[in-house]
Design a protein around this motif. Sequence first.
Motif, mmCIF file in Angstrom:
data_model
loop_
_atom_site.group_PDB
_atom_site.id
_atom_site.type_symbol
_atom_site.label_atom_id
_atom_site.label_comp_id
_atom_site.label_asym_id
_atom_site.label_seq_id
_atom_site.Cartn_x
_atom_site.Cartn_y
_atom_site.Cartn_z
ATOM 1 N N CYS A 1 52.040 20.285 69.069
ATOM 2 C CA CYS A 1 51.324 19.403 69.975
ATOM 3 C C CYS A 1 50.202 20.242 70.529
ATOM 4 N N TYR A 2 50.058 21.474 70.689
ATOM 5 C CA TYR A 2 49.024 22.262 71.246
ATOM 6 C C TYR A 2 47.951 22.157 70.063
ATOM 7 N N MET A 3 48.002 22.197 68.924
ATOM 8 C CA MET A 3 47.134 22.480 67.893
ATOM 9 C C MET A 3 46.400 20.994 67.801
ATOM 10 N N PHE A 4 46.951 19.812 68.221
ATOM 11 C CA PHE A 4 46.419 18.613 68.031
ATOM 12 C C PHE A 4 45.990 18.036 69.410
ATOM 13 N N SER A 5 45.518 19.039 70.499
ATOM 14 C CA SER A 5 45.486 18.549 71.850
ATOM 15 C C SER A 5 44.142 19.241 72.164
ATOM 16 N N GLN A 6 43.707 18.902 73.440
ATOM 17 C CA GLN A 6 42.538 19.148 74.014
ATOM 18 C C GLN A 6 42.731 20.065 75.567
ATOM 19 N N ASP A 7 43.889 19.423 75.976
ATOM 20 C CA ASP A 7 44.134 19.905 77.527
ATOM 21 C C ASP A 7 45.603 19.851 77.376
ATOM 22 N N ALA A 8 46.233 20.435 78.754
ATOM 23 C CA ALA A 8 47.856 20.244 78.902
ATOM 24 C C ALA A 8 48.240 18.808 79.071
ATOM 25 N N ASP A 9 47.507 17.954 79.712
ATOM 26 C CA ASP A 9 47.846 16.465 79.598
ATOM 27 C C ASP A 9 48.410 16.065 78.425
ATOM 28 N N GLU A 10 47.515 16.335 77.330
ATOM 29 C CA GLU A 10 47.590 15.911 76.121
ATOM 30 C C GLU A 10 48.590 16.340 75.361
ATOM 31 N N VAL A 11 48.734 17.621 75.495
ATOM 32 C CA VAL A 11 49.837 18.372 75.003
ATOM 33 C C VAL A 11 51.195 17.791 75.547
ATOM 34 N N ASN A 12 51.401 17.511 76.734
ATOM 35 C CA ASN A 12 52.745 16.645 77.041
ATOM 36 C C ASN A 12 52.638 15.308 76.814
ATOM 37 N N ASP A 13 51.679 14.698 76.589
ATOM 38 C CA ASP A 13 51.668 13.222 75.916
ATOM 39 C C ASP A 13 52.079 13.341 74.486
ATOM 40 N N LEU A 14 51.768 14.295 73.591
ATOM 41 C CA LEU A 14 52.190 14.324 72.528
ATOM 42 C C LEU A 14 53.480 14.841 72.302
ATOM 43 N N PHE A 15 54.017 15.599 73.087
ATOM 44 C CA PHE A 15 55.255 16.125 73.235
ATOM 45 C C PHE A 15 56.103 14.967 73.327
ATOM 46 N N GLN A 16 55.858 13.941 74.535
ATOM 47 C CA GLN A 16 56.798 13.076 74.551
ATOM 48 C C GLN A 16 56.909 11.972 73.434
ATOM 49 N N GLU A 17 55.535 11.627 72.630
ATOM 50 C CA GLU A 17 55.680 11.009 71.615
ATOM 51 C C GLU A 17 56.387 11.495 70.631
ATOM 52 N N VAL A 18 56.479 12.771 70.049
ATOM 53 C CA VAL A 18 57.364 13.405 69.350
ATOM 54 C C VAL A 18 58.945 13.267 69.652
ATOM 55 N N LEU A 19 58.934 13.289 71.053
ATOM 56 C CA LEU A 19 60.616 13.418 71.053
ATOM 57 C C LEU A 19 60.922 11.824 70.948
ATOM 58 N N VAL A 20 60.373 11.119 71.243
ATOM 59 C CA VAL A 20 60.583 9.569 71.104
ATOM 60 C C VAL A 20 60.998 9.462 69.478
ATOM 61 N N ASN A 21 59.751 9.825 68.959
ATOM 62 C CA ASN A 21 60.125 9.650 67.319
ATOM 63 C C ASN A 21 61.072 10.508 66.660
ATOM 64 N N LEU A 22 61.389 11.666 67.140
ATOM 65 C CA LEU A 22 62.814 12.391 66.810
ATOM 66 C C LEU A 22 63.916 11.765 67.315
ATOM 67 N N TRP A 23 63.864 11.141 68.585
ATOM 68 C CA TRP A 23 65.238 10.262 68.900
ATOM 69 C C TRP A 23 65.411 8.853 68.113
ATOM 70 N N LYS A 24 64.330 8.364 67.629
ATOM 71 C CA LYS A 24 64.435 7.323 66.711
ATOM 72 C C LYS A 24 64.912 7.467 65.426
ATOM 73 N N GLY A 25 64.545 8.835 64.927
ATOM 74 C CA GLY A 25 65.347 9.215 63.492
ATOM 75 C C GLY A 25 66.478 10.184 63.608
ATOM 76 N N PHE A 26 66.900 10.423 64.754
ATOM 77 C CA PHE A 26 67.918 11.423 64.838
ATOM 78 C C PHE A 26 69.145 11.328 64.011
ATOM 79 N N GLU A 27 69.474 10.046 64.431
ATOM 80 C CA GLU A 27 70.803 9.700 63.785
ATOM 81 C C GLU A 27 70.950 9.264 62.454
#
Length: 160
Positions: free
Chosen positions: A24-50
Amino acid sequence: MNASVERQFAQTVAEHKSTIYTVCYMFSQDADEVNDLFQEVLVNLWKGFEGFEHRSDIRTWIYRVALNTCISLDRKKKRAAEVRLTMDINLFEDRDEDTRQVDMLHKRISKLQPFDRAIVLLWLENLPYDEIGQIVGISAKNVSVRLFRIREQLKKMSND
């Protein structure tokens, strides 16, 4: 979804949190964007986890999901690019040489195409070429060639 799967997901995220944040850090410009990306990644991981079938290592799968999420959002962001002007820059900010070097590298890497950025990130994480290739879907030899070209490209970049 049952409580056992939720606990397993929470444990997996806890074990690989730094990997997700690094992507997320490598694709962001600031801490807020890192956190937004992190949340999106978690959502996608959750969707595919099972549905994760363990044909590859869980870390490889997490990298792939995180990179695909960040690359997709990066493309959407560029399509809807808005120009932000800011005047809250402190020109006299005291920064040490290491911080300037890290900033310069981050700025240069952020100018790369998303696919190349992903390869650099995985390389910086000290992953072997064959694992990088598995994550991004190319051969280890192709990873080697691309990294050589990326290094040359980074050397030629200015610090704008």
